[in-house]
Design an enzyme around this catalytic site. Structure first.
Site, PDB file in Angstrom:
ATOM      1  N   LYS A   1     -12.368   5.351 -13.030  1.00  0.00           N
ATOM      2  CA  LYS A   1     -11.885   4.846 -14.436  1.00  0.00           C
ATOM      3  C   LYS A   1     -11.357   4.242 -13.937  1.00  0.00           C
ATOM      4  O   LYS A   1      -9.839   3.817 -13.312  1.00  0.00           O
ATOM      5  CB  LYS A   1     -11.040   6.598 -14.768  1.00  0.00           C
ATOM      6  CG  LYS A   1     -10.484   6.472 -16.255  1.00  0.00           C
ATOM      7  CD  LYS A   1     -10.166   4.973 -16.693  1.00  0.00           C
ATOM      8  CE  LYS A   1      -8.885   4.706 -16.944  1.00  0.00           C
ATOM      9  NZ  LYS A   1      -8.404   3.814 -17.512  1.00  0.00           N
TER      10      LYS A   1
ATOM     11  N   GLY B   1      -0.368   4.178  -9.522  1.00  0.00           N
ATOM     12  CA  GLY B   1       0.068   3.912 -10.763  1.00  0.00           C
ATOM     13  C   GLY B   1       1.021   4.151 -11.189  1.00  0.00           C
ATOM     14  O   GLY B   1       2.197   4.294 -10.356  1.00  0.00           O
ATOM     15  N   SER B   2       1.951   3.700 -12.065  1.00  0.00           N
ATOM     16  CA  SER B   2       2.819   4.410 -12.784  1.00  0.00           C
ATOM     17  C   SER B   2       3.677   5.449 -12.396  1.00  0.00           C
ATOM     18  O   SER B   2       2.968   6.562 -12.524  1.00  0.00           O
ATOM     19  CB  SER B   2       3.731   3.517 -14.294  1.00  0.00           C
ATOM     20  OG  SER B   2       2.755   4.246 -14.802  1.00  0.00           O
TER      21      SER B   2
ATOM     22  N   GLU C   1       0.208   7.741  -5.537  1.00  0.00           N
ATOM     23  CA  GLU C   1       0.598   6.212  -5.021  1.00  0.00           C
ATOM     24  C   GLU C   1       1.431   5.428  -6.312  1.00  0.00           C
ATOM     25  O   GLU C   1       0.403   4.996  -6.632  1.00  0.00           O
ATOM     26  CB  GLU C   1      -0.387   5.745  -4.443  1.00  0.00           C
ATOM     27  CG  GLU C   1      -0.679   6.135  -3.175  1.00  0.00           C
ATOM     28  CD  GLU C   1      -1.741   5.507  -2.082  1.00  0.00           C
ATOM     29  OE1 GLU C   1      -2.715   4.538  -3.015  1.00  0.00           O
ATOM     30  OE2 GLU C   1      -1.938   5.895  -1.646  1.00  0.00           O
TER      31      GLU C   1
ATOM     32  N   CYS D   1       3.260  -3.118  -5.821  1.00  0.00           N
ATOM     33  CA  CYS D   1       3.655  -1.725  -5.354  1.00  0.00           C
ATOM     34  C   CYS D   1       5.434  -2.024  -4.719  1.00  0.00           C
ATOM     35  O   CYS D   1       5.883  -1.472  -4.234  1.00  0.00           O
ATOM     36  CB  CYS D   1       3.078  -0.937  -5.065  1.00  0.00           C
ATOM     37  SG  CYS D   1       1.590  -0.782  -4.192  1.00  0.00           S
TER      38      CYS D   1
ATOM     39  N   GLU E   1      11.841  -0.317 -11.189  1.00  0.00           N
ATOM     40  CA  GLU E   1      10.957  -1.180 -11.067  1.00  0.00           C
ATOM     41  C   GLU E   1      10.603  -2.186 -12.299  1.00  0.00           C
ATOM     42  O   GLU E   1      10.067  -1.721 -13.326  1.00  0.00           O
ATOM     43  CB  GLU E   1       9.235  -0.304 -10.245  1.00  0.00           C
ATOM     44  CG  GLU E   1       8.224  -1.519 -10.114  1.00  0.00           C
ATOM     45  CD  GLU E   1       6.940  -0.587 -10.076  1.00  0.00           C
ATOM     46  OE1 GLU E   1       6.633   0.171 -10.898  1.00  0.00           O
ATOM     47  OE2 GLU E   1       6.598  -0.549  -9.071  1.00  0.00           O
TER      48      GLU E   1
HETATM   49  P1  NAD Z   1      -0.227   3.511 -15.374  1.00  0.00           P
HETATM   50  O1  NAD Z   1       0.735   4.493 -14.962  1.00  0.00           O
HETATM   51  O2  NAD Z   1      -0.272   2.330 -16.755  1.00  0.00           O
HETATM   52  O3  NAD Z   1      -2.049   3.449 -15.328  1.00  0.00           O
HETATM   53  C1  NAD Z   1      -2.421   3.400 -13.821  1.00  0.00           C
HETATM   54  C2  NAD Z   1      -3.750   3.996 -14.104  1.00  0.00           C
HETATM   55  O4  NAD Z   1      -3.723   5.298 -14.685  1.00  0.00           O
HETATM   56  C3  NAD Z   1      -4.505   3.554 -15.019  1.00  0.00           C
HETATM   57  O5  NAD Z   1      -6.259   3.117 -14.882  1.00  0.00           O
HETATM   58  C4  NAD Z   1      -4.545   3.039 -16.391  1.00  0.00           C
HETATM   59  O6  NAD Z   1      -5.373   3.723 -17.423  1.00  0.00           O
HETATM   60  C5  NAD Z   1      -4.835   5.596 -16.088  1.00  0.00           C
HETATM   61  N1  NAD Z   1      -3.263   6.048 -16.814  1.00  0.00           N
HETATM   62  C6  NAD Z   1      -2.668   5.349 -18.586  1.00  0.00           C
HETATM   63  N2  NAD Z   1      -2.042   6.842 -18.420  1.00  0.00           N
HETATM   64  C7  NAD Z   1      -3.110   7.870 -18.191  1.00  0.00           C
HETATM   65  C8  NAD Z   1      -3.479   9.584 -18.634  1.00  0.00           C
HETATM   66  N3  NAD Z   1      -2.190  10.441 -19.677  1.00  0.00           N
HETATM   67  N4  NAD Z   1      -4.156   9.526 -18.172  1.00  0.00           N
HETATM   68  C9  NAD Z   1      -5.187   9.570 -16.880  1.00  0.00           C
HETATM   69  N5  NAD Z   1      -4.879   7.952 -16.540  1.00  0.00           N
HETATM   70  C10 NAD Z   1      -4.141   7.441 -17.328  1.00  0.00           C
HETATM   71  O7  NAD Z   1      -0.291   1.511 -13.831  1.00  0.00           O
HETATM   72  P2  NAD Z   1      -0.573   0.112 -14.507  1.00  0.00           P
HETATM   73  O8  NAD Z   1       0.620  -0.224 -14.778  1.00  0.00           O
HETATM   74  O9  NAD Z   1      -2.028  -0.061 -14.339  1.00  0.00           O
HETATM   75  O10 NAD Z   1      -0.339  -0.114 -13.213  1.00  0.00           O
HETATM   76  C11 NAD Z   1       1.151  -0.817 -11.881  1.00  0.00           C
HETATM   77  C12 NAD Z   1       2.010   0.733 -11.124  1.00  0.00           C
HETATM   78  O11 NAD Z   1       1.572   0.566 -10.246  1.00  0.00           O
HETATM   79  C13 NAD Z   1       3.062  -0.226 -11.096  1.00  0.00           C
HETATM   80  O12 NAD Z   1       4.075   1.250 -11.091  1.00  0.00           O
HETATM   81  C14 NAD Z   1       2.657   0.149  -9.181  1.00  0.00           C
HETATM   82  O13 NAD Z   1       4.099  -0.064  -8.379  1.00  0.00           O
HETATM   83  C15 NAD Z   1       1.931   0.948  -8.905  1.00  0.00           C
HETATM   84  N6  NAD Z   1       0.954   0.599  -8.265  1.00  0.00           N
HETATM   85  C16 NAD Z   1       1.272   1.469  -7.405  1.00  0.00           C
HETATM   86  C17 NAD Z   1       1.176   1.229  -6.012  1.00  0.00           C
HETATM   87  C18 NAD Z   1       1.390   2.202  -4.762  1.00  0.00           C
HETATM   88  O14 NAD Z   1      -0.025   2.102  -3.158  1.00  0.00           O
HETATM   89  N7  NAD Z   1       2.066   2.876  -4.476  1.00  0.00           N
HETATM   90  C19 NAD Z   1      -0.041   0.286  -5.534  1.00  0.00           C
HETATM   91  C20 NAD Z   1      -0.228  -0.932  -7.096  1.00  0.00           C
HETATM   92  C21 NAD Z   1       0.600  -0.391  -8.066  1.00  0.00           C
END
Ligand code: NAD
Length: 491
Positions: free
Chosen positions: A181, A234-235, A256, A289, A386
């Site tokens: 996705k 993601g977050s 992650e 991140c 963050e």
């Molecule tokens: P996000 O959590 O908003 O979204 C990440 C993904 O999750 C997107 O594809 C989004 O469409 C999907 N998503 C959102 N709601 C969902 C749900 N209810 N069910 C399933 N999928 C859903 O994060 P973002 O704003 O896209 O990315 C930034 C975040 O990612 C920051 O917090 C960053 O630190 C983190 N990040 C972590 C790493 C790591 O390896 N630890 C690497 C890169 C980014």
């Protein structure tokens, strides 16, 4: 029927999903703008619950045959997948810098070679997993890594190609089938990946792509009990939601998540080196991140360090990510720009002092000046949360214990950086509660090493053997050393 291809700076990109080896159109779509100049890149499909169901059925149907292949049989196909990514390196660079604002130079020299390696390295590493045995007097334990089934991969917008391949590589190499996705703010290089999977001849259903928002497509996907694994980057708030949905079906998740990593500069640090690395924290406009965004500097060297870092930051070239010389590009989305500026303004209202930056950058609507805030308390929002933008904080400390307490004083625990005389810096680094920490360096990664966070920065580890432990069902086939005869007195 498929949708017309989007023209992204001369590269043709499908806005459709890719399911069971073919492009699939959905009724709904969302508009996608470039962070560089807000021009409309096109409309991208938004998968419905029905599309999710079709993708899961395709991946489940393809699973038995793909799982039955040996790692050696999967290797040439995955090698071709990597090769196809390499053939389209320029397209990947153009598209990701246009839809995510990632620096073209970074894509060319870092991300695309790494994406190829992600596929190739794990495919080769899978060969080493077979035939591990533990032999005791009683028995030989044949330890197998059996593929788990259908894997959902969910990626964020800040590094879509790198992170997709980092998860897809081991998941496929282990014999799983995958549904990716893509992130809705940067979905297009995932579509090119689907082109590459098709060109490489991956059997239909082995790799599938769904486009769509998290709230609709993502939520429908992670709530499905037919999944064997969910690998999410993601977050934290999204992770909590996903963990609940997956928990309802007892589907294992790897999470992650975000970071607020400390960047410690000890009294015996090489100030110039530490300052040059400090400026790197603005890379990708701070949307990284693992960046060390909380500078913790020994009070005796703080003034000299700040001046050295100021010099490096003043020389950073903020601009168009398509320009090879640019070092700081745009922020991915207008909503993220607003979020970043709100963080800065709230910190200033709360008494923070600006050392530099703090305003939108004149280069364009989605640019924010590299910013440094100081005069902070440990429980201030800007220290604890963050930001995911070009915003660093600076606090000072008087001794190692205080540095370690500040470093550990947030709910996150993803990464860290520690500058100082090597033995001293290593000793301090060892006491920081985090998934990884770099001593006198930054960003050194190896695919064989584990990656992941502690505390709210995540659950689980990926990388090397850890990826296979997650993406596989580890099974022990026990063969007795001597003929076995059942007996009730057996222990
Ligand atoms: P996000 O959590 O908003 O979204 C990440 C993904 O999750 C997107 O594809 C989004 O469409 C999907 N998503 C959102 N709601 C969902 C749900 N209810 N069910 C399933 N999928 C859903 O994060 P973002 O704003 O896209 O990315 C930034 C975040 O990612 C920051 O917090 C960053 O630190 C983190 N990040 C972590 C790493 C790591 O390896 N630890 C690497 C890169 C980014």
């Amino acid at each position: 029927m498929t949708s017309p291809l989007l023209d992204v700076a001369g590269v043709a990109v499908s806005p459709d999903h890719y399911i069971d080896g073919r492009r699939v159109v959905s009724a709904a779509s969302f508009a996608l703008q470039s962070p560089i100049d807000q021009r409309l890149l096109g409309h991208v499909g938004e998968a419905s619950a029905g599309d999710v169901d079709v993708a899961i059925r395709a991946a489940a149907a393809a699973f038995p045959k793909w799982a039955r292949l040996s790692a050696a049989e999967r290797l040439p196909l995955l090698d071709r997948f990597a090769e196809e990514i390499g053939k389209r390196a320029d397209d990947f660079c153009t598209v990701e810098s246009n839809d995510a604002g990632v620096l073209l130079s970074r894509m060319r020299h870092g991300v695309v070679p790494r994406a190829m390696l992600n596929i190739r390295w794990f495919a080769e590493h899978a060969l080493t997993l077979q035939d591990r045995t533990i032999a005791t007097e009683q028995a030989t334990h044949h330890i197998r890594h059996d593929p788990a089934g259908v894997v959902a991969v969910i990626t964020p917008w800040n590094a879509p190609l790198m992170l997709a391949t980092w998860k897809i590589g081991p998941a496929l190499a282990a014999g799983n089938t995958v549904i990716l996705k893509a992130p809705e703010w940067a979905p297009l290089t995932s579509s090119l990946l689907a082109d590459c999977a098709a060109a490489a001849g991956l059997p239909p259903g082995v790799f599938n792509l769904l486009q769509g928002t998290g709230a609709n497509t993502g939520a429908a996907l992670v709530s499905d009990p037919r999944l064997a694994r969910i690998s999410f980057t993601g977050s934290v708030p999204t992770a909590k939601w996903i963990a609940q949905a997956a928990g309802a079906n007892l589907v294992p998740c790897s999470l992650e998540l975000g970071g607020k990593s400390p960047f410690i500069v000890l009294e015996d640090a090489d100030i110039d080196n530490a300052a040059a690395t400090g400026a790197l924290m603005y890379r990708n406009a701070g949307q990284v991140c693992l960046a060390g965004t909380r500078l913790l500097v020994h009070e005796k060297i703080a003034d000299r360090y700040i001046e050295a870092l100021r010099d490096y930051v003043a020389r950073l070239k903020v601009g168009d990510p398509r320009d090879e010389a640019t070092e700081v590009g745009p922020i991915v989305h207008p909503r993220q720009v607003e979020r970043v500026m709100d963080f800065i303004n709230r910190a200033l209202i709360g008494g923070a002092q600006l050392l530099w930056g703090g305003k939108p950058h004149p280069f364009g609507a989605q640019y924010v000046q590299p910013t440094m805030l100081t005069n902070l308390r440990q429980n201030d929002e800007i220290v604890q949360t963050e930001v995911f933008g070009p915003v660093l904080t600076l606090q000072t400390f008087a001794n190692d214990d205080e540095a370690i307490a500040l470093a550990n004083g947030t709910d996150y625990g993803l990464g860290g950086v520690c500058y100082g005389e090597t033995a001293h810096a290593t000793a301090v680094a060892e006491q920081v509660r985090t998934g990884f920490i770099w001593v006198n360096s930054f960003g050194i990664r190896d695919l064989a090493a584990p990656f992941g966070g502690v505390k709210r920065s995540g659950i689980g580890r990926e990388g090397g053997d850890w990826s296979f432990d997650f993406f596989c069902d580890v099974k022990d086939v026990v063969v007795p050393a001597k003929p076995f005869r059942a007996s009730f007195s057996q222990r």
